[in-house]
Write an enzyme that holds these catalytic residues in place. Structure first.
Site, PDB file in Angstrom:
ATOM      1  N   LEU A  30     -32.120   9.693   5.174  1.00 35.38           N
ATOM      2  CA  LEU A  30     -32.038   8.219   5.984  1.00 35.38           C
ATOM      3  C   LEU A  30     -30.132   8.471   5.930  1.00 35.38           C
ATOM      4  O   LEU A  30     -29.684   8.598   5.454  1.00 35.38           O
ATOM      5  CB  LEU A  30     -32.104   7.234   4.689  1.00 35.38           C
ATOM      6  CG  LEU A  30     -33.711   6.991   5.171  1.00 35.38           C
ATOM      7  CD1 LEU A  30     -34.178   5.602   4.019  1.00 35.38           C
ATOM      8  CD2 LEU A  30     -33.781   6.321   6.001  1.00 35.38           C
ATOM      9  N   HIS A  34     -29.629   4.546  10.184  1.00 34.18           N
ATOM     10  CA  HIS A  34     -31.200   3.719   9.641  1.00 34.18           C
ATOM     11  C   HIS A  34     -30.812   2.290   9.233  1.00 34.18           C
ATOM     12  O   HIS A  34     -31.245   1.110   9.156  1.00 34.18           O
ATOM     13  CB  HIS A  34     -32.155   4.917   8.774  1.00 34.18           C
ATOM     14  CG  HIS A  34     -32.179   5.964   9.313  1.00 34.18           C
ATOM     15  ND1 HIS A  34     -32.179   7.002   8.853  1.00 34.18           N
ATOM     16  CD2 HIS A  34     -33.471   6.124  10.878  1.00 34.18           C
ATOM     17  CE1 HIS A  34     -32.715   8.273   9.812  1.00 34.18           C
ATOM     18  NE2 HIS A  34     -33.728   7.033  10.202  1.00 34.18           N
ATOM     19  N   GLN A  58     -46.510  13.684  16.862  1.00 29.58           N
ATOM     20  CA  GLN A  58     -45.130  13.831  17.710  1.00 29.58           C
ATOM     21  C   GLN A  58     -44.596  14.803  17.997  1.00 29.58           C
ATOM     22  O   GLN A  58     -43.067  14.320  18.831  1.00 29.58           O
ATOM     23  CB  GLN A  58     -44.209  12.434  17.394  1.00 29.58           C
ATOM     24  CG  GLN A  58     -43.153  12.464  16.521  1.00 29.58           C
ATOM     25  CD  GLN A  58     -42.382  11.232  16.223  1.00 29.58           C
ATOM     26  OE1 GLN A  58     -43.413   9.747  15.547  1.00 29.58           O
ATOM     27  NE2 GLN A  58     -41.717  10.592  16.377  1.00 29.58           N
ATOM     28  N   LYS A 145     -31.718   1.524  19.389  1.00 32.19           N
ATOM     29  CA  LYS A 145     -31.501   2.273  20.389  1.00 32.19           C
ATOM     30  C   LYS A 145     -30.720   3.602  21.119  1.00 32.19           C
ATOM     31  O   LYS A 145     -30.901   4.337  22.731  1.00 32.19           O
ATOM     32  CB  LYS A 145     -29.986   0.861  21.814  1.00 32.19           C
ATOM     33  CG  LYS A 145     -30.336  -0.442  21.686  1.00 32.19           C
ATOM     34  CD  LYS A 145     -28.922  -1.260  22.529  1.00 32.19           C
ATOM     35  CE  LYS A 145     -29.180  -2.620  22.438  1.00 32.19           C
ATOM     36  NZ  LYS A 145     -27.869  -3.068  22.967  1.00 32.19           N
ATOM     37  N   GLN A 150     -38.033   5.400  23.542  1.00 31.00           N
ATOM     38  CA  GLN A 150     -38.856   5.043  22.279  1.00 31.00           C
ATOM     39  C   GLN A 150     -38.876   3.489  22.871  1.00 31.00           C
ATOM     40  O   GLN A 150     -39.837   2.634  22.164  1.00 31.00           O
ATOM     41  CB  GLN A 150     -38.570   5.868  21.346  1.00 31.00           C
ATOM     42  CG  GLN A 150     -39.048   4.986  20.091  1.00 31.00           C
ATOM     43  CD  GLN A 150     -38.628   6.372  18.586  1.00 31.00           C
ATOM     44  OE1 GLN A 150     -38.765   6.876  18.740  1.00 31.00           O
ATOM     45  NE2 GLN A 150     -38.159   5.618  18.021  1.00 31.00           N
ATOM     46  N   LEU A 181     -25.304   9.083  14.888  1.00 28.50           N
ATOM     47  CA  LEU A 181     -25.355   9.092  13.692  1.00 28.50           C
ATOM     48  C   LEU A 181     -26.963  10.501  14.495  1.00 28.50           C
ATOM     49  O   LEU A 181     -27.920   9.376  14.579  1.00 28.50           O
ATOM     50  CB  LEU A 181     -25.388   8.501  12.689  1.00 28.50           C
ATOM     51  CG  LEU A 181     -24.303   7.882  12.425  1.00 28.50           C
ATOM     52  CD1 LEU A 181     -24.231   7.050  11.244  1.00 28.50           C
ATOM     53  CD2 LEU A 181     -23.423   9.536  12.104  1.00 28.50           C
ATOM     54  N   SER A 182     -28.128  11.125  13.812  1.00 27.66           N
ATOM     55  CA  SER A 182     -28.976  11.120  13.844  1.00 27.66           C
ATOM     56  C   SER A 182     -29.619  12.276  12.468  1.00 27.66           C
ATOM     57  O   SER A 182     -28.443  13.070  12.418  1.00 27.66           O
ATOM     58  CB  SER A 182     -29.652  12.407  15.173  1.00 27.66           C
ATOM     59  OG  SER A 182     -30.355  13.249  14.972  1.00 27.66           O
ATOM     60  N   ARG A 184     -31.146  14.856  12.382  1.00 25.11           N
ATOM     61  CA  ARG A 184     -30.644  16.553  12.898  1.00 25.11           C
ATOM     62  C   ARG A 184     -29.519  16.755  13.223  1.00 25.11           C
ATOM     63  O   ARG A 184     -29.828  18.270  12.981  1.00 25.11           O
ATOM     64  CB  ARG A 184     -31.812  16.418  14.457  1.00 25.11           C
ATOM     65  CG  ARG A 184     -33.139  16.285  14.393  1.00 25.11           C
ATOM     66  CD  ARG A 184     -33.619  16.920  15.450  1.00 25.11           C
ATOM     67  NE  ARG A 184     -35.308  16.996  15.232  1.00 25.11           N
ATOM     68  CZ  ARG A 184     -36.020  16.387  16.035  1.00 25.11           C
ATOM     69  NH1 ARG A 184     -35.735  14.748  16.350  1.00 25.11           N
ATOM     70  NH2 ARG A 184     -37.138  16.303  15.880  1.00 25.11           N
TER      71      ARG A 184
HETATM   72  P1  AMP Z   1     -35.909   7.726  12.967  1.00 31.46           P
HETATM   73  O1  AMP Z   1     -35.823   8.830  11.309  1.00 31.46           O
HETATM   74  O2  AMP Z   1     -35.094   9.823  13.811  1.00 31.46           O
HETATM   75  O3  AMP Z   1     -37.041   8.346  13.283  1.00 31.46           O
HETATM   76  O4  AMP Z   1     -35.556   6.854  13.374  1.00 31.46           O
HETATM   77  C1  AMP Z   1     -35.632   6.166  12.689  1.00 31.46           C
HETATM   78  C2  AMP Z   1     -35.249   4.405  13.545  1.00 31.46           C
HETATM   79  O5  AMP Z   1     -33.347   4.728  13.304  1.00 31.46           O
HETATM   80  C3  AMP Z   1     -35.428   4.996  15.453  1.00 31.46           C
HETATM   81  O6  AMP Z   1     -35.967   3.373  16.302  1.00 31.46           O
HETATM   82  C4  AMP Z   1     -34.073   4.912  15.577  1.00 31.46           C
HETATM   83  O7  AMP Z   1     -33.488   4.733  16.930  1.00 31.46           O
HETATM   84  C5  AMP Z   1     -33.234   4.683  14.911  1.00 31.46           C
HETATM   85  N1  AMP Z   1     -31.748   4.977  15.078  1.00 31.46           N
HETATM   86  C6  AMP Z   1     -31.450   6.413  14.162  1.00 31.46           C
HETATM   87  N2  AMP Z   1     -30.932   7.395  14.624  1.00 31.46           N
HETATM   88  C7  AMP Z   1     -29.280   5.797  14.682  1.00 31.46           C
HETATM   89  C8  AMP Z   1     -28.306   5.924  15.184  1.00 31.46           C
HETATM   90  N3  AMP Z   1     -27.507   6.301  15.361  1.00 31.46           N
HETATM   91  N4  AMP Z   1     -28.367   4.279  15.366  1.00 31.46           N
HETATM   92  C9  AMP Z   1     -28.741   3.574  15.315  1.00 31.46           C
HETATM   93  N5  AMP Z   1     -30.362   3.470  14.951  1.00 31.46           N
HETATM   94  C10 AMP Z   1     -30.585   4.479  15.038  1.00 31.46           C
END
Ligand code: AMP
Length: 274
Positions: A30, A34, A58, A145, A150, A181-182, A184
């Site tokens: 997280l 998130h 996925q 977004k 997705q 942010l990601s 990854r």
């Molecule tokens: P994930 O853990 O990558 O599957 O992401 C879980 C949720 O968090 C998904 O709805 C993503 O679109 C959202 N999310 C991931 N990164 C961001 C971000 N930088 N800004 C907003 N939402 C995010």
């Protein structure tokens, strides 16, 4: 906060909650992206459920399923501090059985852009989101977004299957330099992080062009490509409407500009809604 690891425990814990349920499904590791979804869900509902599940269906063959960042202890702490009532962390066995009935992403919206690069990815994503929405009994479910395609597909699924849940679209959270942010991003070295900024820079350039009256998609995408030279490989640049139909001209209030590129090991995605 209750940590539940089986579907039976979740259904029991959920029955004890009365009032609206905000739900945030995640794959863990997280970050503040998130967290912004979690905070919004907490604010807008009586109860908050967060799930952490790295969903195998996925991931395509050869993708980073085994290497996907996992940080269970830190994630539990974050959810606790954020005031989650339930944290659902199932095992794969809890979520899947053999020879399941599957949902398929629609041909047009599901197999372009991300779906073309990662065929089958959205089928697996929809399959797990359907399960999680049903299990959580969410009143509202929150999605970023950042994963625009997705989000569009999940919204379509809840509509097509008459699911009684409101899908809430949340703004993209970026670091101070603009990088979306990601989970990854941990794969990026410092110098790759700098280069990765070209994605958000290309979107800013596109926005500026639109602001100054340039609406022609080809002209904008050509300019974006020149900003994206620091990426190792540009996978796609696209200008689509909210239903993911390609646009020849930007339509104010109805456009998403998307980019996907490889920088170092990870492939990165970013977009802007205009
Ligand atoms: P994930 O853990 O990558 O599957 O992401 C879980 C949720 O968090 C998904 O709805 C993503 O679109 C959202 N999310 C991931 N990164 C961001 C971000 N930088 N800004 C907003 N939402 C995010």
């Amino acid at each position: 906060m209750k940590i539940v690891r089986t579907t039976a425990q979740l259904q029991k814990a959920k029955k004890e909650l009365s009032g609206s349920i905000g739900f945030v499904p995640t794959m863990g590791a997280l970050h503040h992206g998130h967290l912004s979804l979690i905070r919004q869900a907490k604010e807008e509902n009586d109860h908050l459920i967060v799930s952490i599940f790295v969903n195998p269906t996925q991931f395509l063959e050869g993708e980073d399923l085994d290497a996907y960042p996992r940080r269970e202890e830190a994630d539990i702490r974050i959810c606790e501090l954020a005031g989650a009532n339930i944290l659902f962390m199932p095992t794969i066995d809890q979520m899947y059985e053999k020879d399941e009935l599957c949902i398929g992403a629609p041909a047009i919206r599901g197999y372009i852009l991300e779906g073309q690069k990662r065929p089958g990815h959205f089928d697996g994503m929809l399959q797990v989101v359907m399960k999680l929405l049903n299990l959580s009994g969410a009143t509202r479910a929150y999605f970023g977004k950042k994963d625009a395609q997705q989000l569009a597909l999940i919204t379509q699924m809840t509509k097509n299957y008459f699911m009684d849940v409101q899908i809430v679209a949340c703004e993209i959270v970026r670091d101070e330099k603009g990088l979306a942010l990601s989970s990854r991003n941990v794969y990026l070295s410092e110098s790759e992080k700098e280069r990765a900024l070209c994605l958000s820079r290309s979107l800013k350039r596109a926005t500026k062009m639109v602001m100054s009256g340039e609406l022609d998609s080809d002209t904008i995408m050509k300019e974006m490509r020149s900003v994206l030279q620091e990426a190792d490989e540009v996978e796609y640049i696209a200008i689509v409407d909210r239903a993911f139909k390609a646009l020849k001209k930007v339509e104010l209030g109805n456009t998403i500009i998307l980019v996907a590129a490889q920088v170092g090991k990870p492939r990165l995605i970013d977009n802007i809604w205009i």
